[in-house]
Design a protein around this motif. Structure first.
Motif, PDB file in Angstrom:
ATOM      1  N   GLY A  81       0.869  -1.424  -0.074  1.00 30.63           N
ATOM      2  CA  GLY A  81       0.213   0.112   0.158  1.00 30.63           C
ATOM      3  C   GLY A  81       0.931   1.254   0.082  1.00 30.63           C
ATOM      4  N   GLY A  82       0.699   2.047  -1.065  1.00 24.97           N
ATOM      5  CA  GLY A  82       1.498   3.225  -1.039  1.00 24.97           C
ATOM      6  C   GLY A  82       2.741   3.308  -1.259  1.00 24.97           C
ATOM      7  N   ILE A  83       3.472   1.999  -1.874  1.00 31.82           N
ATOM      8  CA  ILE A  83       4.872   2.168  -2.078  1.00 31.82           C
ATOM      9  C   ILE A  83       4.958   2.349  -3.644  1.00 31.82           C
ATOM     10  CG2 ILE A  83       6.824   0.650  -2.158  1.00 31.82           C
ATOM     11  CD1 ILE A  83       5.522  -0.844   0.517  1.00 31.82           C
ATOM     12  N   ASN A  84       5.407   3.466  -4.078  1.00 36.67           N
ATOM     13  CA  ASN A  84       5.532   3.971  -5.140  1.00 36.67           C
ATOM     14  C   ASN A  84       6.951   4.271  -5.988  1.00 36.67           C
ATOM     15  OD1 ASN A  84       2.723   4.349  -5.749  1.00 36.67           O
ATOM     16  ND2 ASN A  84       2.961   6.028  -4.334  1.00 36.67           N
ATOM     17  N   ALA A  85       7.933   4.026  -4.913  1.00 37.03           N
ATOM     18  CA  ALA A  85       9.312   4.370  -5.414  1.00 37.03           C
ATOM     19  C   ALA A  85      10.338   3.723  -4.640  1.00 37.03           C
ATOM     20  CB  ALA A  85       9.543   5.909  -5.245  1.00 37.03           C
ATOM     21  N   LEU A  86      11.704   3.532  -4.902  1.00 30.89           N
ATOM     22  CA  LEU A  86      12.392   3.063  -4.236  1.00 30.89           C
ATOM     23  C   LEU A  86      12.600   3.355  -2.917  1.00 30.89           C
ATOM     24  CD1 LEU A  86      14.584   0.484  -4.699  1.00 30.89           C
ATOM     25  CD2 LEU A  86      16.392   2.488  -5.301  1.00 30.89           C
ATOM     26  N   ASP A  87      12.421   4.623  -2.658  1.00 29.95           N
ATOM     27  CA  ASP A  87      12.542   5.204  -1.392  1.00 29.95           C
ATOM     28  C   ASP A  87      11.349   4.718  -0.334  1.00 29.95           C
ATOM     29  OD1 ASP A  87      14.961   6.857  -1.677  1.00 29.95           O
ATOM     30  OD2 ASP A  87      13.955   8.790  -2.254  1.00 29.95           O
ATOM     31  N   ASP A  88      10.489   4.638  -0.958  1.00 30.06           N
ATOM     32  CA  ASP A  88       9.144   4.040  -0.068  1.00 30.06           C
ATOM     33  C   ASP A  88       9.867   2.660   0.198  1.00 30.06           C
ATOM     34  OD1 ASP A  88       7.657   6.439  -0.747  1.00 30.06           O
ATOM     35  OD2 ASP A  88       6.728   5.460  -2.437  1.00 30.06           O
ATOM     36  N   ALA A 106       3.783  -0.882  -9.763  1.00 31.37           N
ATOM     37  CA  ALA A 106       4.599  -1.802 -10.403  1.00 31.37           C
ATOM     38  C   ALA A 106       3.997  -1.671 -12.013  1.00 31.37           C
ATOM     39  CB  ALA A 106       4.669  -3.077  -9.862  1.00 31.37           C
ATOM     40  N   VAL A 107       2.676  -1.670 -12.060  1.00 32.10           N
ATOM     41  CA  VAL A 107       2.033  -1.945 -13.433  1.00 32.10           C
ATOM     42  C   VAL A 107       2.474  -0.570 -14.049  1.00 32.10           C
ATOM     43  CG1 VAL A 107      -0.332  -1.923 -14.528  1.00 32.10           C
ATOM     44  CG2 VAL A 107       0.145  -3.474 -12.578  1.00 32.10           C
ATOM     45  N   ASN A 108       2.274   0.358 -13.274  1.00 34.06           N
ATOM     46  CA  ASN A 108       2.385   1.800 -14.102  1.00 34.06           C
ATOM     47  C   ASN A 108       4.103   1.824 -14.356  1.00 34.06           C
ATOM     48  OD1 ASN A 108      -0.144   2.478 -13.761  1.00 34.06           O
ATOM     49  ND2 ASN A 108       0.132   3.852 -11.996  1.00 34.06           N
ATOM     50  N   ASN A 109       4.762   1.358 -13.631  1.00 32.29           N
ATOM     51  CA  ASN A 109       6.388   1.563 -13.857  1.00 32.29           C
ATOM     52  C   ASN A 109       7.019   0.293 -13.544  1.00 32.29           C
ATOM     53  OD1 ASN A 109       8.978   2.262 -13.924  1.00 32.29           O
ATOM     54  ND2 ASN A 109       8.963   3.331 -11.844  1.00 32.29           N
ATOM     55  N   PRO A 110       7.008  -0.836 -14.335  1.00 35.33           N
ATOM     56  CA  PRO A 110       7.510  -1.864 -14.166  1.00 35.33           C
ATOM     57  C   PRO A 110       8.903  -2.081 -13.586  1.00 35.33           C
ATOM     58  CG  PRO A 110       6.312  -2.066 -15.962  1.00 35.33           C
ATOM     59  CD  PRO A 110       6.361  -0.872 -15.755  1.00 35.33           C
ATOM     60  N   LEU A 156      -1.560 -13.511 -16.606  1.00 32.81           N
ATOM     61  CA  LEU A 156      -0.495 -14.403 -16.771  1.00 32.81           C
ATOM     62  C   LEU A 156       0.714 -13.963 -17.387  1.00 32.81           C
ATOM     63  CD1 LEU A 156      -2.525 -17.659 -18.126  1.00 32.81           C
ATOM     64  CD2 LEU A 156      -1.574 -17.046 -15.809  1.00 32.81           C
ATOM     65  N   ASP A 157       0.662 -12.811 -18.477  1.00 35.52           N
ATOM     66  CA  ASP A 157       1.505 -12.288 -18.779  1.00 35.52           C
ATOM     67  C   ASP A 157       2.309 -11.074 -17.756  1.00 35.52           C
ATOM     68  OD1 ASP A 157       1.112 -13.239 -21.332  1.00 35.52           O
ATOM     69  OD2 ASP A 157       0.081 -11.588 -22.156  1.00 35.52           O
ATOM     70  N   TRP A 158       1.419 -10.716 -17.083  1.00 35.02           N
ATOM     71  CA  TRP A 158       2.064  -9.618 -16.214  1.00 35.02           C
ATOM     72  C   TRP A 158       2.686 -10.298 -15.125  1.00 35.02           C
ATOM     73  CZ3 TRP A 158       4.380  -5.683 -14.920  1.00 35.02           C
ATOM     74  CH2 TRP A 158       4.243  -5.285 -13.579  1.00 35.02           C
ATOM     75  N   ALA A 159       2.130 -11.600 -14.765  1.00 34.22           N
ATOM     76  CA  ALA A 159       2.936 -12.337 -13.555  1.00 34.22           C
ATOM     77  C   ALA A 159       4.424 -12.750 -14.148  1.00 34.22           C
ATOM     78  CB  ALA A 159       1.948 -13.506 -13.213  1.00 34.22           C
ATOM     79  N   GLU A 160       4.245 -13.282 -15.281  1.00 32.04           N
ATOM     80  CA  GLU A 160       5.603 -13.762 -16.062  1.00 32.04           C
ATOM     81  C   GLU A 160       6.586 -12.528 -16.027  1.00 32.04           C
ATOM     82  OE1 GLU A 160       5.472 -16.175 -19.613  1.00 32.04           O
ATOM     83  OE2 GLU A 160       3.443 -17.068 -18.635  1.00 32.04           O
ATOM     84  N   GLU A 161       6.019 -11.415 -16.330  1.00 31.21           N
ATOM     85  CA  GLU A 161       6.781 -10.387 -16.642  1.00 31.21           C
ATOM     86  C   GLU A 161       7.618  -9.715 -15.392  1.00 31.21           C
ATOM     87  OE1 GLU A 161       5.571  -6.745 -18.767  1.00 31.21           O
ATOM     88  OE2 GLU A 161       7.180  -5.423 -17.704  1.00 31.21           O
ATOM     89  N   ALA A 162       6.470  -9.964 -14.072  1.00 28.02           N
ATOM     90  CA  ALA A 162       6.995  -9.213 -13.036  1.00 28.02           C
ATOM     91  C   ALA A 162       8.098 -10.275 -12.531  1.00 28.02           C
ATOM     92  CB  ALA A 162       5.857  -9.329 -11.867  1.00 28.02           C
ATOM     93  N   VAL A 163       8.047 -11.653 -12.724  1.00 29.81           N
ATOM     94  CA  VAL A 163       9.069 -12.745 -12.040  1.00 29.81           C
ATOM     95  C   VAL A 163      10.197 -12.327 -12.751  1.00 29.81           C
ATOM     96  CG1 VAL A 163       9.707 -15.071 -11.976  1.00 29.81           C
ATOM     97  CG2 VAL A 163       7.098 -14.306 -11.321  1.00 29.81           C
ATOM     98  N   GLU A 164      10.241 -12.080 -14.276  1.00 30.07           N
ATOM     99  CA  GLU A 164      11.395 -11.997 -15.247  1.00 30.07           C
ATOM    100  C   GLU A 164      12.190 -10.788 -14.554  1.00 30.07           C
ATOM    101  OE1 GLU A 164      10.626 -11.602 -19.463  1.00 30.07           O
ATOM    102  OE2 GLU A 164       9.656 -13.733 -19.072  1.00 30.07           O
ATOM    103  N   ARG A 165      11.442  -9.561 -14.144  1.00 27.05           N
ATOM    104  CA  ARG A 165      12.071  -8.436 -13.705  1.00 27.05           C
ATOM    105  C   ARG A 165      12.491  -8.412 -12.237  1.00 27.05           C
ATOM    106  NH1 ARG A 165      11.125  -3.596 -16.473  1.00 27.05           N
ATOM    107  NH2 ARG A 165       9.493  -3.909 -18.264  1.00 27.05           N
ATOM    108  N   GLY A 166      12.093  -9.532 -11.483  1.00 24.46           N
ATOM    109  CA  GLY A 166      12.741  -9.815 -10.372  1.00 24.46           C
ATOM    110  C   GLY A 166      11.854  -9.812  -9.114  1.00 24.46           C
ATOM    111  N   ALA A 167      10.579 -10.207  -9.516  1.00 27.96           N
ATOM    112  CA  ALA A 167       9.641 -10.294  -8.049  1.00 27.96           C
ATOM    113  C   ALA A 167       9.902 -11.715  -7.621  1.00 27.96           C
ATOM    114  CB  ALA A 167       8.405 -10.378  -8.811  1.00 27.96           C
ATOM    115  N   GLY A 168      10.112 -11.851  -6.265  1.00 25.43           N
ATOM    116  CA  GLY A 168      10.188 -13.092  -5.713  1.00 25.43           C
ATOM    117  C   GLY A 168       8.885 -13.903  -5.376  1.00 25.43           C
ATOM    118  N   GLU A 169       7.784 -13.094  -5.200  1.00 23.31           N
ATOM    119  CA  GLU A 169       6.616 -13.703  -4.875  1.00 23.31           C
ATOM    120  C   GLU A 169       5.497 -13.187  -5.837  1.00 23.31           C
ATOM    121  OE1 GLU A 169       5.799 -15.796  -0.688  1.00 23.31           O
ATOM    122  OE2 GLU A 169       6.312 -13.698  -0.729  1.00 23.31           O
ATOM    123  N   ILE A 170       4.270 -13.861  -5.962  1.00 18.79           N
ATOM    124  CA  ILE A 170       3.291 -13.259  -6.530  1.00 18.79           C
ATOM    125  C   ILE A 170       2.133 -13.391  -5.280  1.00 18.79           C
ATOM    126  CG2 ILE A 170       1.538 -13.141  -8.089  1.00 18.79           C
ATOM    127  CD1 ILE A 170       4.113 -12.595  -9.411  1.00 18.79           C
TER     128      ILE A 170
END
Lengths: 252, 212
Positions: A81-88, A106-110, A156-170
């Motif tokens: 909630g409300g985490i929009n940037a690396l600083d957050d 993450a959707v707005n800025n993968p 499905l596409d978004w989940a795959e992209e998120a993992v490729e980009r480094g997501a550790g969990e969905i």
């Protein structure tokens, strides 16, 4: 053998837990730390805190909550909630959270997923996806802004992209089942679990212990999250785990 | 007094809070001089092996750790901190570790022996299987602990394997030889079991001081 995780979720607004939590033994049902402790004692494997504060002050208060929870609890917890940037992310993780959960940002800025994973490691980055089935495209569509805004992305596409980009969990929430208490969305959970190489947390629709069994055995979820059935004491974390144990599901 | 080695790669907050909860005084420092005043040290760590070794070397903490271990005082590596104790790692290349324990750090295979897909990272609560008695394992009955990692220690000395967890392969979970020990999981996040493990380490530390 790995155990299946049971994860209560708490909505926090301006530093207080909201959404009618009913624990009679509590002095103060709005205190996130006290509630976290109760869930820990019941055997929760992990906790998720969702910051639904509308104000900047509320977000700052969340850092205090994270610190207090981290001081009291020796189980992992995620803040979303409300985490929009690396600083957050830095603010929340340095205060003692183990993971941050990103959704709309993450959707707005993968690229935010890549940044977070590079800085903290994938294990800290949870991608929360709000999913709703769309007949016109024959699959699930990603929604943002707390489920208010449909996007062009499929789950499905978004989940795959998120993992490729480094997501550790969905953290996968079914908008179709959320609040229904009719059970988790098994088809959705299984489809995402088959598509990605990281753990999937099923969310939305939990009404009883059987639903947890279904999502673990039929949909192969790694973890399952619920809010209201635990808050309203319709069932406890311990009861769900006992039920699962009797059905020979591996739980802690 | 326990020293927590601060080299910019650890979740120092959760380790220090865990020590507060079990009532063990600690300092967090990146100064060998400061850390040398302690009776035992913890090497935490989250992140990549290569970066971690580079930071330890930058601050000359690698040399300090060797001298500290030579002095007979106990060292506990947690998660990446445990992996650093071994000879080398294949994470994103091939990099030398501290070489205090025999073995190398390799990636968890993405399939088990039966060809079933395994999710990597190995994330969540897994059961410990005990191989040998050790002071650090005293009073551990319910052996569930919280893991988050994608690499594990392979080819380690059998005598150094104190406890393991099953995840497609046998994952060394608690390792120890002499005064060097490591935990692949996060004791500071492993509820009562984790607190007991940290308490045991602190007690072992007190005893080792008597022996010095």
């Amino acid at each position: 053998m790995m155990t299946k995780r049971i994860i209560p979720c708490l909505d926090v607004k301006e530093g207080r837990v909201v959404k009618g939590v009913q624990f009679v033994e509590l002095r103060d049902a709005g205190d996130p730390v006290e509630l976290a402790r109760v869930y820990d004692e019941q055997g929760a494997d992990e906790l998720v805190f969702l910051d639904i504060s509308a104000s900047v002050e509320g977000r700052k208060t969340m850092v205090d909550v994270v610190q207090a929870v981290a001081s009291e609890l020796a189980i992992p917890f995620t803040v979303g909630g409300g985490i929009n940037a690396l600083d957050d992310m830095k603010r929340i993780l340095r205060a003692g959270a183990d993971k941050v959960s990103l959704n709309t940002a993450a959707v707005n800025n993968p690229a935010l997923i890549n940044e977070g994973a590079a800085f903290f490691g994938s294990q800290c980055i949870v991608i929360a996806i709000d999913a709703k089935y769309d007949e016109s495209i024959g699959t699930w569509r990603v929604y943002t802004h707390g489920g208010r805004t449909p996007t062009e992305r499929t789950v499905l596409d978004w989940a795959e992209e998120a993992v490729e980009r480094g997501a550790g969990e969905i953290l996968l929430t079914s908008m179709d089942e959320d609040g229904s208490k009719a059970g988790f969305d098994l088809a959705l959970t299984k489809a995402v679990g088959d598509a990605v190489s990281v753990p999937v947390i099923a969310s939305g629709g939990a009404g009883n212990a059987q639903h947890f069994l279904d999502v673990f055995t039929e949909a192969k979820a790694d973890a399952a999250l619920a809010a209201s059935i635990f808050h309203y004491k319709e069932t406890g974390v311990g009861e769900v785990k006992q039920f699962l144990r009797n059905a020979e599901v591996n739980v802690r | 007094m326990i020293g927590i080695i601060d080299y910019g790669m650890g979740n120092l907050f959760s380790v220090s809070k865990a020590l507060e909860r079990i009532g063990v005084p600690y300092i967090i420092s990146d100064s060998p001089e400061e850390l040398n005043k302690t009776k035992g040290v913890i090497l935490p760590g989250v992140g990549a092996f290569k970066d971690a070794m580079a930071r330890l070397q930058e601050k000359e903490l690698d040399q300090f750790i060797h001298q500290y271990v030579d002095s007979g005082r106990p060292l506990l590596g947690i998660c990446l901190g445990m992996q650093l104790l071994f000879e080398e790692s294949e994470e994103n290349g091939r990099f030398q570790g501290l070489g205090l324990l025999k073995g190398r750090i390799v990636r968890i295979p993405d399939r088990d022996q039966n060809g079933e897909r395994l999710k990597v990272p190995h994330m969540g609560w897994n059961k410990l299987h005990f191989h040998q008695e050790a002071p650090v394992l005293h009073d551990i009955q319910d052996g569930y602990v919280y893991f988050v990692h994608s690499y594990y220690a392979d080819g380690i000395d059998e005598q150094a394997l104190l406890a393991s967890a099953e995840y497609g392969v046998q994952v060394p979970a608690v390792v120890g030889q002499g005064n060097v020990s490591g935990m692949q999981f996060h004791p500071e996040k492993s509820s009562a079991t984790g607190m007991q493990l940290l308490t045991n380490f602190a007690k072992a530390m007190e005893r080792s001081e008597e022996l010095l």
